[in-house]
Motif scaffolding. Structure first.
Motif: not given
Length: 224
Positions: A87-104
């Motif tokens: 849908m967005g046709q981006p040049d770059l994707v930011i992927w923020q990850l990890g916090t909720n995986d640790v908290l769960r």
């Protein structure tokens, strides 16, 4: 400003986009991408990051599409990657990850499996990628779910760093950067001891914009 950005590659698609005068970025992740904790929407990460990049990339029209959803784990985000990229046709994707995986308390092996599935999707799409690791939590928190979580957050941050290097994805070391935020109100974290406050979002956006612009070779130093 300390450099917490590692390019791990040439960011060729983003460089070409900057040369063309238009850079589109898709921001994926959980509540800190969505902007929880900011006193006003325009003081959250995505708007500040977009403005910071435009200041550092004169003549370039920068668009950052905010697709953060609070509470998501890596598994959840991977499930949305392909349609959001289409849908967005981006040049770059930011992927923020990890916090909720640790908290769960998700097993590291599950998180890494999710990451590899996501990396396959991103590679097939031919986009540049910037990984953003977890935030640091206050050491003095009274919330039982957050007490003594920083070692686990640090560990998953190190794995994200290693996976980014292996995948040639850029990485922003947010967890390490926050160790230097002692001068900010509550270390950049709001009263819920989880979501960033205005100062935290401003610092995060500044180091991300400076790191990416510098990696693209066209950074213009500004005051944030």
């Amino acid at each position: 400003m300390a450099n917490h950005f590692v390019a791990n590659g040439d960011l060729s698609r983003s460089r070409a986009a900057v040369a063309s005068g238009r850079l589109t970025i898709l921001a994926m992740g959980s509540s800190s991408i969505q902007g929880h904790g900011a006193s006003r929407p325009e003081l959250s990460f995505v708007p500040l990051f977009e403005m910071g990049l435009e200041r550092r990339l004169p003549g370039v029209d920068v668009t950052v599409i905010n697709k953060g959803i609070g509470g998501e784990t890596a598994f959840d985000t991977v499930g949305r990657l392909e349609p959001e990229i289409m849908m967005g046709q981006p040049d770059l994707v930011i992927w923020q990850l990890g916090t909720n995986d640790v908290l769960r308390d998700r097993p590291l092996s599950d998180v890494l499996t999710d990451f590899h599935r996501g990396a396959d999707i991103l590679n097939r799409a031919g986009v540049d990628v910037l990984l953003i690791d977890p935030q640091r939590l206050p050491e003095t928190t009274a919330d039982r779910n957050f007490i003594a979580r920083n070692p686990a957050l640090d560990m998953i941050s190190r794995h994200i760093d290693a996976e980014g290097a292996a995948s040639h994805f850029a990485v922003l070391h947010r967890f390490r950067a926050m160790a230097d935020w002692s001068g900010l109100d509550r270390g950049g974290v709001g009263p819920d001891d989880l979501h960033l406050n205005d100062g935290g979002y401003a610092c995060w956006a500044a180091i991300a914009a400076e790191g990416l612009a510098s990696a693209l070779g066209t950074s213009v130093r500004t005051r944030d």
